[in-house]
Design a protein around this motif. Sequence first.
Motif, PDB file in Angstrom:
ATOM      1  N   ASP A  13      98.585  36.637  18.981  1.00 41.88           N
ATOM      2  CA  ASP A  13      97.731  35.903  18.055  1.00 41.88           C
ATOM      3  C   ASP A  13      96.494  35.485  18.833  1.00 41.88           C
ATOM      4  N   LEU A  14      95.385  36.183  18.596  1.00 41.96           N
ATOM      5  CA  LEU A  14      94.150  35.949  19.339  1.00 41.96           C
ATOM      6  C   LEU A  14      93.369  34.773  18.752  1.00 41.96           C
ATOM      7  N   ALA A  15      92.856  33.910  19.642  1.00 39.90           N
ATOM      8  CA  ALA A  15      92.176  32.689  19.218  1.00 39.90           C
ATOM      9  C   ALA A  15      93.099  31.909  18.285  1.00 39.90           C
ATOM     10  N   CYS A  16      94.286  31.622  18.775  1.00 42.29           N
ATOM     11  CA  CYS A  16      95.357  31.056  17.942  1.00 42.29           C
ATOM     12  C   CYS A  16      95.078  29.633  17.498  1.00 42.29           C
ATOM     13  N   GLY A  17      94.141  28.938  18.153  1.00 42.68           N
ATOM     14  CA  GLY A  17      93.866  27.561  17.766  1.00 42.68           C
ATOM     15  C   GLY A  17      95.092  26.686  17.884  1.00 42.68           C
ATOM     16  N   THR A  18      95.421  25.984  16.806  1.00 44.13           N
ATOM     17  CA  THR A  18      96.572  25.085  16.826  1.00 44.13           C
ATOM     18  C   THR A  18      97.886  25.801  16.505  1.00 44.13           C
ATOM     19  N   GLY A  19      97.841  27.132  16.447  1.00 42.87           N
ATOM     20  CA  GLY A  19      99.085  27.899  16.351  1.00 42.87           C
ATOM     21  C   GLY A  19      99.599  28.181  14.960  1.00 42.87           C
ATOM     22  N   VAL A  20      98.760  28.064  13.942  1.00 38.20           N
ATOM     23  CA  VAL A  20      99.238  28.267  12.566  1.00 38.20           C
ATOM     24  C   VAL A  20      99.756  29.691  12.366  1.00 38.20           C
ATOM     25  N   ILE A  21      98.954  30.680  12.723  1.00 36.88           N
ATOM     26  CA  ILE A  21      99.383  32.071  12.560  1.00 36.88           C
ATOM     27  C   ILE A  21     100.522  32.404  13.519  1.00 36.88           C
ATOM     28  N   SER A  22     100.481  31.850  14.711  1.00 34.35           N
ATOM     29  CA  SER A  22     101.571  32.074  15.677  1.00 34.35           C
ATOM     30  C   SER A  22     102.912  31.675  15.077  1.00 34.35           C
ATOM     31  N   HIS A  23     102.941  30.544  14.401  1.00 31.90           N
ATOM     32  CA  HIS A  23     104.196  30.079  13.809  1.00 31.90           C
ATOM     33  C   HIS A  23     104.604  30.936  12.615  1.00 31.90           C
ATOM     34  N   LEU A  24     103.636  31.407  11.843  1.00 31.59           N
ATOM     35  CA  LEU A  24     103.968  32.322  10.741  1.00 31.59           C
ATOM     36  C   LEU A  24     104.593  33.604  11.283  1.00 31.59           C
ATOM     37  N   MET A  25     104.027  34.126  12.369  1.00 30.94           N
ATOM     38  CA  MET A  25     104.573  35.331  12.992  1.00 30.94           C
ATOM     39  C   MET A  25     105.971  35.070  13.542  1.00 30.94           C
ATOM     40  N   HIS A  26     106.158  33.919  14.135  1.00 32.32           N
ATOM     41  CA  HIS A  26     107.477  33.540  14.660  1.00 32.32           C
ATOM     42  C   HIS A  26     108.496  33.457  13.529  1.00 32.32           C
ATOM     43  N   ASP A  27     108.079  32.900  12.386  1.00 32.97           N
ATOM     44  CA  ASP A  27     108.961  32.836  11.214  1.00 32.97           C
ATOM     45  C   ASP A  27     109.488  34.214  10.843  1.00 32.97           C
ATOM     46  N   LEU A  28     108.634  35.232  11.003  1.00 40.00           N
ATOM     47  CA  LEU A  28     108.964  36.592  10.576  1.00 40.00           C
ATOM     48  C   LEU A  28     109.741  37.376  11.626  1.00 40.00           C
TER      49      LEU A  28
END
Length: 262
Positions: free
Chosen positions: A59-74
């Motif tokens: 997750d590039l330029a993940c910021g506070t990790g919103v997309i990172s956590h969505l990816m982790h969910d999946l």
Amino acid sequence: MTAHANYSLRDEIRDYWSDRAETFDLQIGHEIFSEQERVAWHALLSRHLGPGAGRASLDLACGTGVISHLMHDLGFEVTGLDWSEAMLAKARAKAQKRGAAIRFIVRDAERTLEDKASYDVIVTRHLVWTLVDPKAAFAEWFSLLKPGGKLLVIDGDFVSRNWVRRLREVWEKLVAGRSGQVDDAGAYMMGRHRSILARVYFSGGARAEEIGRLLAETGFEQPVVDWKLGAIHRAQARQMSWPKALERATQHRFAICAKKQG
């Protein structure tokens, strides 16, 4: 900010977002505020990337990790990369609270220093419009993908002022009784944003056609543009005033999926 001779535009961008980290998650379109929106994001990611199944994702330029956590969910094995320590502090706090095993690292998204051919998928949300050198960045990301790997770019033109945006500005000033003025701190941040925007590659707005062309020139197989982000926008609209919701629905927003030939 600093006036040091070696202080680059990339440094300015990093420091600008670091200064916004404390309030970043308060904005609709940054953090997720409903299960409806979360489901819509999961559907978008799954549609283009398939099941996680332990595959390595960045997750590039993940910021506070919103997309990172969505990816982790999946079910993806997730690395979140950002150049802002302040943003990553927020991301790590979320991961600790959720018990999510996500690797967060401090790096420049245009110069990641990650191993070549080490990721199955790469995701970026609202990063490309800020890039100083997208051609170099896309070449870097291409090199990080394994053969057959996919890049998903979620972005938009947040610069162009269409008639809906002008309507929203008039409504806020006249109907909502707002003066349109901001305090000194707000004006200072707006000035920094305008200064940065004037110097990035997509200063006139990031358009899907141009991004797709640059990705193809990098070596990605013909990128596919997905305009079907309505489920996400409708969920976000529930948290907005009607003029902002209408503007969100009519902006040039898109996802682009590009594949590295296997």
